[in-house]
Motif scaffolding. Structure first.
Motif, PDB file in Angstrom:
ATOM      1  N   GLY A  51       0.772  -1.235   0.000  1.00 14.66           N
ATOM      2  CA  GLY A  51       0.000   0.000   0.000  1.00 14.66           C
ATOM      3  C   GLY A  51       0.798   1.276   0.000  1.00 14.66           C
ATOM      4  N   LEU A  52       2.074   1.236  -0.367  1.00 16.54           N
ATOM      5  CA  LEU A  52       2.878   2.455  -0.373  1.00 16.54           C
ATOM      6  C   LEU A  52       2.531   3.368  -1.544  1.00 16.54           C
ATOM      7  CD1 LEU A  52       6.311   0.953   0.647  1.00 16.54           C
ATOM      8  CD2 LEU A  52       4.918   2.497   1.983  1.00 16.54           C
ATOM      9  N   ASP A  53       2.113   2.813  -2.663  1.00 14.60           N
ATOM     10  CA  ASP A  53       1.744   3.577  -3.862  1.00 14.60           C
ATOM     11  C   ASP A  53       2.833   4.565  -4.269  1.00 14.60           C
ATOM     12  OD1 ASP A  53      -0.683   2.244  -4.022  1.00 14.60           O
ATOM     13  OD2 ASP A  53      -1.708   3.736  -2.793  1.00 14.60           O
ATOM     14  N   LEU A  54       4.041   4.062  -4.446  1.00 14.06           N
ATOM     15  CA  LEU A  54       5.171   4.874  -4.867  1.00 14.06           C
ATOM     16  C   LEU A  54       5.574   4.508  -6.285  1.00 14.06           C
ATOM     17  CD1 LEU A  54       7.391   4.530  -1.670  1.00 14.06           C
ATOM     18  CD2 LEU A  54       5.988   6.473  -2.293  1.00 14.06           C
ATOM     19  N   THR A  55       6.319   5.387  -6.925  1.00 19.36           N
ATOM     20  CA  THR A  55       6.884   5.037  -8.220  1.00 19.36           C
ATOM     21  C   THR A  55       7.975   3.997  -7.996  1.00 19.36           C
ATOM     22  OG1 THR A  55       8.562   6.767  -8.124  1.00 19.36           O
ATOM     23  CG2 THR A  55       6.429   7.348  -9.125  1.00 19.36           C
ATOM     24  N   LEU A  62      13.426   3.637  -1.051  1.00 18.65           N
ATOM     25  CA  LEU A  62      12.889   3.353   0.276  1.00 18.65           C
ATOM     26  C   LEU A  62      13.278   1.949   0.717  1.00 18.65           C
ATOM     27  CD1 LEU A  62      11.070   4.638   2.487  1.00 18.65           C
ATOM     28  CD2 LEU A  62       9.184   3.382   1.467  1.00 18.65           C
ATOM     29  N   LEU A  63      13.220   0.984  -0.198  1.00 18.93           N
ATOM     30  CA  LEU A  63      13.599  -0.388   0.126  1.00 18.93           C
ATOM     31  C   LEU A  63      15.072  -0.479   0.502  1.00 18.93           C
ATOM     32  CD1 LEU A  63      12.892  -3.399   0.286  1.00 18.93           C
ATOM     33  CD2 LEU A  63      13.468  -3.561  -2.132  1.00 18.93           C
ATOM     34  N   MET A  81       6.778  -4.679  -1.057  1.00 17.22           N
ATOM     35  CA  MET A  81       8.128  -4.858  -0.529  1.00 17.22           C
ATOM     36  C   MET A  81       8.164  -6.083   0.368  1.00 17.22           C
ATOM     37  SD  MET A  81       9.480  -1.137   0.547  1.00 17.22           S
ATOM     38  CE  MET A  81       9.412   0.214  -0.574  1.00 17.22           C
ATOM     39  N   GLU A  82       9.235  -6.859   0.247  1.00 19.57           N
ATOM     40  CA  GLU A  82       9.438  -8.010   1.107  1.00 19.57           C
ATOM     41  C   GLU A  82      10.806  -7.889   1.755  1.00 19.57           C
ATOM     42  OE1 GLU A  82       9.009 -11.610  -1.090  1.00 19.57           O
ATOM     43  OE2 GLU A  82       6.867 -11.321  -1.420  1.00 19.57           O
ATOM     44  N   GLN A  87      10.800  -8.199  10.654  1.00 18.80           N
ATOM     45  CA  GLN A  87      11.223  -6.803  10.720  1.00 18.80           C
ATOM     46  C   GLN A  87      10.041  -5.852  10.873  1.00 18.80           C
ATOM     47  OE1 GLN A  87      14.423  -6.390  10.878  1.00 18.80           O
ATOM     48  NE2 GLN A  87      14.919  -8.482  10.278  1.00 18.80           N
ATOM     49  N   VAL A  88       8.955  -6.323  11.472  1.00 17.72           N
ATOM     50  CA  VAL A  88       7.731  -5.530  11.555  1.00 17.72           C
ATOM     51  C   VAL A  88       7.943  -4.262  12.391  1.00 17.72           C
ATOM     52  CG1 VAL A  88       5.341  -5.510  12.354  1.00 17.72           C
ATOM     53  CG2 VAL A  88       6.244  -7.510  11.189  1.00 17.72           C
ATOM     54  N   LYS A  89       8.482  -4.421  13.577  1.00 19.91           N
ATOM     55  CA  LYS A  89       8.644  -3.276  14.480  1.00 19.91           C
ATOM     56  C   LYS A  89       9.593  -2.231  13.889  1.00 19.91           C
ATOM     57  CE  LYS A  89       9.982  -2.064  19.158  1.00 19.91           C
ATOM     58  NZ  LYS A  89      10.535  -2.539  20.438  1.00 19.91           N
ATOM     59  N   THR A  90      10.722  -2.678  13.385  1.00 23.76           N
ATOM     60  CA  THR A  90      11.715  -1.764  12.815  1.00 23.76           C
ATOM     61  C   THR A  90      11.174  -1.040  11.591  1.00 23.76           C
ATOM     62  OG1 THR A  90      13.407  -3.336  13.525  1.00 23.76           O
ATOM     63  CG2 THR A  90      14.094  -1.610  12.021  1.00 23.76           C
ATOM     64  N   SER A  91      10.505  -1.775  10.713  1.00 22.97           N
ATOM     65  CA  SER A  91       9.988  -1.150   9.491  1.00 22.97           C
ATOM     66  C   SER A  91       8.842  -0.192   9.795  1.00 22.97           C
ATOM     67  CB  SER A  91       9.548  -2.213   8.484  1.00 22.97           C
ATOM     68  OG  SER A  91       8.559  -3.042   9.030  1.00 22.97           O
ATOM     69  N   MET A  92       8.009  -0.494  10.791  1.00 24.40           N
ATOM     70  CA  MET A  92       6.927   0.412  11.167  1.00 24.40           C
ATOM     71  C   MET A  92       7.487   1.716  11.733  1.00 24.40           C
ATOM     72  SD  MET A  92       3.850  -1.978  12.569  1.00 24.40           S
ATOM     73  CE  MET A  92       2.891  -0.560  13.016  1.00 24.40           C
ATOM     74  N   GLU A  93       8.522   1.623  12.548  1.00 23.09           N
ATOM     75  CA  GLU A  93       9.142   2.827  13.098  1.00 23.09           C
ATOM     76  C   GLU A  93       9.756   3.679  11.990  1.00 23.09           C
ATOM     77  OE1 GLU A  93      11.939   1.371  15.953  1.00 23.09           O
ATOM     78  OE2 GLU A  93      10.394   0.878  17.430  1.00 23.09           O
TER      79      GLU A  93
END
Length: 107
Positions: A51-55, A62-63, A81-82, A87-93
């Protein structure tokens, strides 16, 4: 050809309205989902970001930043992105610092 009359980019400075695209959503208005999954990955845990909707170029940048912060590998498949591992906590922060409003989905 006379010098000094070249005006190829003269209209660019005046007509840069195409840079402000009203159809592009604000980062905080997007529904970004971060999910931990193992299905179809040979039992390995993978963090999926949707759901990032980026080019494509923005998503790759970002990845790359996410992979550096998490210290893992990752890939970009069809706008999803995978990241390897949990890495849920780190990526959410990180996404929150970048201006997105991520939500964790799943368990």
């Amino acid at each position: 050809m006379p010098k000094g009359n070249w005006r190829e980019f003269a209209e660019f400075a005046q007509n840069n309205n195409f840079l402000e695209n009203p159809s592009i959503q604000n980062k905080t208005d997007r529904t970004v989902r971060v999910q931990r999954t193992r299905g179809g990955k040979a039992g390995k845990t993978v963090t999926v970001i949707k759901g990032l909707d980026l080019t494509v170029s923005e998503a790759k940048m970002l990845l790359k930043q996410l992979k550096t912060i998490c210290g893992t590998g990752g890939t970009l498949k069809e706008g999803i992105m995978e990241l390897q591992g949990d890495q849920v906590k780190t990526s959410m922060e990180f996404l929150a610092k970048e201006g997105f409003s991520p939500r964790q989905s799943g368990g």
